[in-house]
Each structure stands twice: as C-alpha cells, then as structure tokens.
Design a protein around this motif. Structure first.
Motif, mmCIF file in Angstrom:
data_model
loop_
_atom_site.group_PDB
_atom_site.id
_atom_site.type_symbol
_atom_site.label_atom_id
_atom_site.label_comp_id
_atom_site.label_asym_id
_atom_site.label_seq_id
_atom_site.Cartn_x
_atom_site.Cartn_y
_atom_site.Cartn_z
ATOM 1 N N MET A 226 0.832 -1.207 0.000
ATOM 2 C CA MET A 226 0.000 0.000 0.000
ATOM 3 C C MET A 226 0.866 1.257 0.000
ATOM 4 O O MET A 226 0.570 2.222 -0.726
ATOM 5 N N LEU A 227 1.936 1.266 0.784
ATOM 6 C CA LEU A 227 2.843 2.422 0.804
ATOM 7 C C LEU A 227 3.451 2.659 -0.573
ATOM 8 O O LEU A 227 3.476 3.790 -1.070
ATOM 9 N N VAL A 228 3.940 1.589 -1.186
ATOM 10 C CA VAL A 228 4.552 1.701 -2.510
ATOM 11 C C VAL A 228 3.514 2.132 -3.541
ATOM 12 O O VAL A 228 3.787 2.971 -4.411
ATOM 13 N N GLY A 229 2.303 1.559 -3.432
ATOM 14 C CA GLY A 229 1.264 1.879 -4.404
ATOM 15 C C GLY A 229 0.836 3.332 -4.353
ATOM 16 O O GLY A 229 0.723 3.989 -5.400
ATOM 17 N N ILE A 230 0.589 3.851 -3.159
ATOM 18 C CA ILE A 230 0.177 5.248 -3.043
ATOM 19 C C ILE A 230 1.313 6.182 -3.448
ATOM 20 O O ILE A 230 1.106 7.200 -4.107
ATOM 21 N N TRP A 231 2.550 5.827 -3.070
ATOM 22 C CA TRP A 231 3.698 6.636 -3.495
ATOM 23 C C TRP A 231 3.814 6.663 -5.007
ATOM 24 O O TRP A 231 4.112 7.709 -5.602
ATOM 25 N N SER A 232 3.564 5.533 -5.658
ATOM 26 C CA SER A 232 3.745 5.460 -7.108
ATOM 27 C C SER A 232 2.772 6.362 -7.851
ATOM 28 O O SER A 232 3.019 6.708 -9.007
ATOM 29 N N PHE A 233 1.683 6.747 -7.195
ATOM 30 C CA PHE A 233 0.746 7.665 -7.845
ATOM 31 C C PHE A 233 0.936 9.096 -7.362
ATOM 32 O O PHE A 233 0.041 9.918 -7.441
ATOM 33 N N ARG A 234 2.129 9.374 -6.840
ATOM 34 C CA ARG A 234 2.484 10.724 -6.378
ATOM 35 C C ARG A 234 1.506 11.232 -5.330
ATOM 36 O O ARG A 234 1.162 12.419 -5.300
ATOM 37 N N GLY A 235 1.067 10.328 -4.456
ATOM 38 C CA GLY A 235 0.121 10.763 -3.452
ATOM 39 C C GLY A 235 0.595 10.574 -2.035
ATOM 40 O O GLY A 235 -0.139 10.841 -1.099
ATOM 41 N N ALA A 236 1.798 10.076 -1.863
ATOM 42 C CA ALA A 236 2.244 9.720 -0.520
ATOM 43 C C ALA A 236 2.372 10.931 0.410
ATOM 44 O O ALA A 236 2.343 10.778 1.620
ATOM 45 N N ARG A 237 2.515 12.125 -0.146
ATOM 46 C CA ARG A 237 2.663 13.303 0.697
ATOM 47 C C ARG A 237 1.360 14.065 0.891
ATOM 48 O O ARG A 237 1.343 15.116 1.522
ATOM 49 N N SER A 238 0.287 13.561 0.331
ATOM 50 C CA SER A 238 -0.985 14.252 0.458
ATOM 51 C C SER A 238 -1.578 14.008 1.845
ATOM 52 O O SER A 238 -1.272 13.014 2.494
ATOM 53 N N PRO A 239 -2.453 14.905 2.316
ATOM 54 C CA PRO A 239 -3.055 14.725 3.639
ATOM 55 C C PRO A 239 -3.879 13.453 3.748
ATOM 56 O O PRO A 239 -4.040 12.910 4.838
ATOM 57 N N GLU A 240 -4.434 12.968 2.628
ATOM 58 C CA GLU A 240 -5.289 11.793 2.656
ATOM 59 C C GLU A 240 -4.516 10.486 2.542
ATOM 60 O O GLU A 240 -5.104 9.411 2.622
ATOM 61 N N ALA A 241 -3.194 10.566 2.338
ATOM 62 C CA ALA A 241 -2.425 9.358 2.061
ATOM 63 C C ALA A 241 -2.482 8.356 3.205
ATOM 64 O O ALA A 241 -2.694 7.168 2.981
ATOM 65 N N LEU A 242 -2.322 8.822 4.435
ATOM 66 C CA LEU A 242 -2.288 7.915 5.580
ATOM 67 C C LEU A 242 -3.605 7.161 5.714
ATOM 68 O O LEU A 242 -3.618 5.946 5.945
ATOM 69 N N ASP A 243 -4.725 7.879 5.573
ATOM 70 C CA ASP A 243 -6.031 7.219 5.654
ATOM 71 C C ASP A 243 -6.159 6.137 4.594
ATOM 72 O O ASP A 243 -6.614 5.023 4.875
ATOM 73 N N SER A 244 -5.773 6.466 3.380
ATOM 74 C CA SER A 244 -5.916 5.519 2.279
ATOM 75 C C SER A 244 -5.004 4.310 2.463
ATOM 76 O O SER A 244 -5.397 3.173 2.177
ATOM 77 N N ILE A 245 -3.787 4.542 2.929
ATOM 78 C CA ILE A 245 -2.844 3.438 3.155
ATOM 79 C C ILE A 245 -3.382 2.500 4.229
ATOM 80 O O ILE A 245 -3.341 1.273 4.092
ATOM 81 N N LEU A 246 -3.912 3.064 5.298
ATOM 82 C CA LEU A 246 -4.434 2.245 6.392
ATOM 83 C C LEU A 246 -5.671 1.463 5.949
ATOM 84 O O LEU A 246 -5.818 0.282 6.282
ATOM 85 N N ILE A 247 -6.562 2.113 5.212
ATOM 86 C CA ILE A 247 -7.760 1.426 4.717
ATOM 87 C C ILE A 247 -7.363 0.246 3.837
ATOM 88 O O ILE A 247 -7.876 -0.867 3.972
#
Length: 307
Positions: A226-247
C-alpha cells in the motif's frame, strides 16, 4: 504453493476464463488507444511487461504460461493506471506496486525452502502456473481496467486524489502479497500453527492454519505494498495518504484472514481449491475496504443531515 485438487480443476479453469480473456481484450483495446494517442506509452508498456514476463520465467518463479499471464496482467495494470495527456513516467502507475508484490513473494518463497520441501509444502520448482498467477493477481487487473471513468480521465476518486480503480487494484495486490508472505514465512518461523476456526493446533501446511509470525509478516507485506502503491501515484505526501494506506492495508489483512477461514472450512471439505480460495479472498479485501470507505463517508455526512 500447493497444487490444486484434480477434482476441482474446473475452478482453476473458471478463474482463468474470468481473468485472461478480459485482460487480453483490455491490453488490445488500451494498447491500440495509446498507440494512436501517445505511442511512447504503448511501446514502454508492452516492452516492460514482456521483459518482466521473461525475467519471471527465467527465475523459475512461474511456468511459461504463468509468466505470459503475468506479463498480460502487468500490461493491463500499466495501461489502466496511466493518465492522458501523458505527463508522468511509467514509475507512477501500476508497475511499481506489482514489482513490490513480486519481490516480496519471491524472497518469501526462497526463505527456508529446504525445510518447506521436507514438509511437502514448498512451491513447485517450475514456479506458479497460469491459474495461480490469475488467482493472485487477476482481481487487480480486472478492477483497474473496469470502465469506472472515461479512458484517460480520472473523475471518480478516493478523497479526490487517486482513481477508484487504481486504489482497488493496489488493495488487491496488497492482499496477494500478504497471503503468500504469511504462508511462506509462517512455515519457517511460525512454529506450530492453529486452525483459525477452532484455534486447535494443526500440522504445518494445513489449510486454514495460521501463526503469529506468519500473520505479522503478511500484515507487513500488505502495508508495504500500500505504501509503494500510493507513493507510485504521487500521493504519498498528500493529507489523505495515511487514511488511504491504512484502509488498504486493513483490507489486505482482512483478505488474508478470510483466506484462512475459507481454507479451514470450504477448502478442507473439498468444496474449493486453492486457486478459488485465493481469488475469493482477494475479492473479500476489496469488499472490506469498500465497507470502511462507506462507513467513513457516512460518518462525515451524517452530522450534516437534517431530520
């Protein structure tokens, strides 16, 4: 990876029929579209997916048919997660999380292989066959290529940040990694497993048996993908990234446990084979993640409702 029961081989064929034709059509249609609008995308995608399939085959991580199926799924994921106009490189899409799944599972299967061979639970030296690849990765390709938004335009997204199909595909990949890593690591470091339904001790390799070490390793694999996936879409630094990674990670862990539940019940009774169990458990991870997102949205909107 255990071979499927011959009496239930039709289930493996059903998984192939669900995944392979749709994936092949997706690659052909999207490949043609990108070839006419941005040829570099078509060339990069087909070239990288072909090379990846050949590497997997040469490493004996999959049979020739399994490697070909994996290459088609790779191409489908890459096509489905690139945006038009083409502004980002192939690093920002479905390829990197798929590579993360491959590396995690490949290493996990190699750890303690001699011990697994003595137990009779080691993966075949020829690697995974086409049905096993489709059962583990097919759901990701299917949901990523579903026409949930116009081609090249991402309008329906999680937190207005990443495409719904892409997000669901990463969750499916996280479950696939969690399932394999949990099983492979648990056999080596987990000690005596317990059946998930009754919690009694069982032999290693028993369907539905889980260990603490294996479960923790699977949870770590799910979170990593999940960390790699969200990072790969240039979203890892967004405020919503943590919520999405945890979900996504929780969805992957739910699928891992649901896989064990199916193994302890339907698979042990001879109603499902391992390919069917893997395919259904991946689907369950998407169901769990969707339920969490619906609950979050309801919680956000409920205070605004007036009765």
């Amino acid at each position: 990876m255990r071979e499927s029961n011959s009496e239930l081989a039709w289930q493996s064929k059903a998984v192939l029929l669900l995944v392979v034709p749709w994936t092949a059509i997706s690659v052909l249609v999207q490949g043609y579209w990108w070839a006419t609008h941005a040829p570099v995308v078509a060339l990069e995608t087909l070239g990288i997916s072909t090379i990846f399939g050949l590497v997997v085959w040469r490493l004996r991580a999959a049979t020739p048919a399994g490697a070909a199926t994996g290459a088609a799924i790779t191409a489908s994921l890459m096509f489905s997660t690139v945006q038009y106009p083409y502004e980002w490189s192939w690093l920002h899409g479905g390829l990197i999380p798929l590579l993360a799944v491959f590396l995690l599972t490949f290493v996990a299967t190699k750890i303690g292989r001699a011990r697994k061979e003595r137990l009779g639970t080691a993966e075949s030296r020829r690697g995974r066959n086409a049905a096993q690849v489709a059962a583990n990765l097919g759901v990701a390709a299917l949901v990523a290529s579903l026409p949930l938004q116009p081609l090249g335009s991402h309008t329906f997204s999680i937190h207005h940040r990443w495409p719904f199909g892409f997000f669901m595909a990463i969750i499916a990949l996280s479950e696939a990694a969690a399932d394999t890593v949990s099983s492979e690591i648990g056999q080596v470091f987990g000690g005596e497993p317990r059946i998930i339904t009754t919690w009694r001790r069982v032999e290693k390799g028993t369907d539905g048996g889980i260990t603490l070490a294996g479960t923790l390793a699977g949870a770590g694999a799910s979170l990593t993908v999940m960390l790699v996936g969200i990072w790969s879409f240039r979203g890892a630094r967004s405020p919503e990234a943590l919520d999405s990674i945890l979900i996504g990670a929780i969805g992957g862990i739910f699928g891992l446990l649901f896989d064990s539940f199916l193994g302890a019940t339907f698979e042990r009774r001879g109603w499902l084979n391992n390919d069917a169990v893997n395919f259904l458990s991946t689907l369950s991870s998407l169901t769990a993640a969707t339920a969490m997102m619906v609950a979050i949205l309801f919680a956000e909107w409920f205070p605004r409702l007036r009765f």
